[in-house]
Design an enzyme around this catalytic site. Structure first.
Site, PDB file in Angstrom:
ATOM      1  N   HIS A   1       0.922  -1.236   0.052  1.00 60.07           N
ATOM      2  CA  HIS A   1       0.153  -0.012   0.083  1.00 60.07           C
ATOM      3  C   HIS A   1       0.786   1.165   0.009  1.00 60.07           C
ATOM      4  CE1 HIS A   1      -3.622   2.360   0.793  1.00 60.07           C
ATOM      5  NE2 HIS A   1      -2.884   3.161   1.373  1.00 60.07           N
ATOM      6  N   CYS A   2       0.720   2.086  -0.897  1.00 61.24           N
ATOM      7  CA  CYS A   2       1.585   3.271  -1.114  1.00 61.24           C
ATOM      8  C   CYS A   2       0.718   4.719  -0.692  1.00 61.24           C
ATOM      9  CB  CYS A   2       2.133   3.253  -2.612  1.00 61.24           C
ATOM     10  SG  CYS A   2       3.153   4.723  -3.102  1.00 61.24           S
ATOM     11  N   ILE A   3       1.490   5.212   0.446  1.00 62.95           N
ATOM     12  CA  ILE A   3       0.635   6.654   0.685  1.00 62.95           C
ATOM     13  C   ILE A   3       1.006   7.615  -0.430  1.00 62.95           C
ATOM     14  CG2 ILE A   3       1.299   5.930   3.295  1.00 62.95           C
ATOM     15  CD1 ILE A   3       3.467   8.029   3.095  1.00 62.95           C
TER      16      ILE A   3
ATOM     17  N   ASN B   1      -2.219   6.971  -2.180  1.00 61.10           N
ATOM     18  CA  ASN B   1      -3.224   6.536  -1.364  1.00 61.10           C
ATOM     19  C   ASN B   1      -3.940   5.588  -2.044  1.00 61.10           C
ATOM     20  OD1 ASN B   1      -5.202   6.831   0.754  1.00 61.10           O
ATOM     21  ND2 ASN B   1      -6.509   7.981  -0.254  1.00 61.10           N
TER      22      ASN B   1
END
Length: 264
Positions: free
Chosen positions: A126-128, A131
């Site tokens: 999951h890549c911030i 998002n």
């Protein structure tokens, strides 16, 4: 709403602001100081860098908004299917993987994301910064975005260094905004971006060659340790060899921006 793909967050705004700032400094300060926007070389470099910047924004928007891959609600693993020799099971009990939160079985390589609150097909991480999860459906566009950012950052560094060198301290006027100072500040921002994206590209090149996701790499480290402890050899179950690994993730389509659907 917090975990929904496409929801605008502070990291997304920060990325867009960084792209805009670097673009302005490179095209309107560095190139004029070095080559001049009235020259053929200046126009060519400005046009090329503008195209790269637009490609960064376009692929970034796709990485944010594209669904990473949903598990079909009616999915049930067929343990008797000869074409699907691998069925992932739980570490304890040996049962087929079942997500209690989503109330369905997990296909091979699928994982539940606590942020997106659902299972993701072939989940990498999951890549911030987008998002969104990076998974089966948006892995290629995510890599294309990283490739464009790395290329644009290196290109920008060359133009910024050239601009800073050619403007010189003697060309600055006291009491006015210094283009050279702005160029140097922008270089300080671009340098770690170029370095980190280059490392990220290298990391995913390694994963592609071994047909792994980031999650599977970390799981494999533990599995390898357990196998060695038991006196066995560990082999990643999805490793088909370099050539077939590359074909399986459509690396060629990544390079040429072709979106070719592929199976797990």
């Amino acid at each position: 709403m917090a975990g929904r793909p496409g929801y605008v967050t502070l990291p997304i705004i920060s990325v867009l602001a960084a792209i805009g700032y670097v673009y302005y400094t490179t095209v309107f300060l560095a190139i004029p100081a070095w080559l001049g926007l009235a020259t053929a070389a200046g126009v060519a470099n400005a046009a090329a860098y503008t195209a790269l910047a637009l490609a960064c924004v376009a692929t970034y928007a796709l990485a944010i908004t594209r669904d990473p891959g949903r598990v079909p609600p009616a999915f049930v693993p067929d343990v008797e299917d000869a074409e699907t020799p691998i069925h992932e099971i739980k570490r304890k009990g040996g049962d087929l993987r079942y997500c209690q939160k989503c109330s369905h079985y997990k296909p091979p390589r699928a994982h539940h994301c606590r942020v997106c609150k659902r299972c993701i097909l072939r989940m990498d991480h999951h890549c911030i910064w987008i998002n969104n999860c990076v998974g089966h459906e948006n892995y290629k566009i995510f890599l294309i975005f990283v490739l464009y950012v790395a290329t644009a950052s290196l290109y920008s560094m060359v133009l910024l260094i050239g601009g800073a060198v050619h403007i010189g301290p003697t060309d600055e006027q006291p009491g006015s905004d210094s283009p050279r100072s702005s160029i140097i500040i922008c270089s300080v921002i671009v340098c770690p971006i170029a370095f980190s994206t280059a490392i990220l590209l290298g990391w995913h090149a390694y994963l592609i060659l071994h047909n792994k996701t980031t999650i599977e790499y970390h799981e494999g480290v533990r599995a390898m340790w357990l196998a060695e402890k038991a006196g066995n050899l560990y082999h990643h179950p999805y490793d088909l060899g370099f050539y077939h690994n590359i074909v399986s993730v459509r690396t060629i389509s990544i390079i040429f921006l072709l979106h070719v659907p592929h199976t797990l």
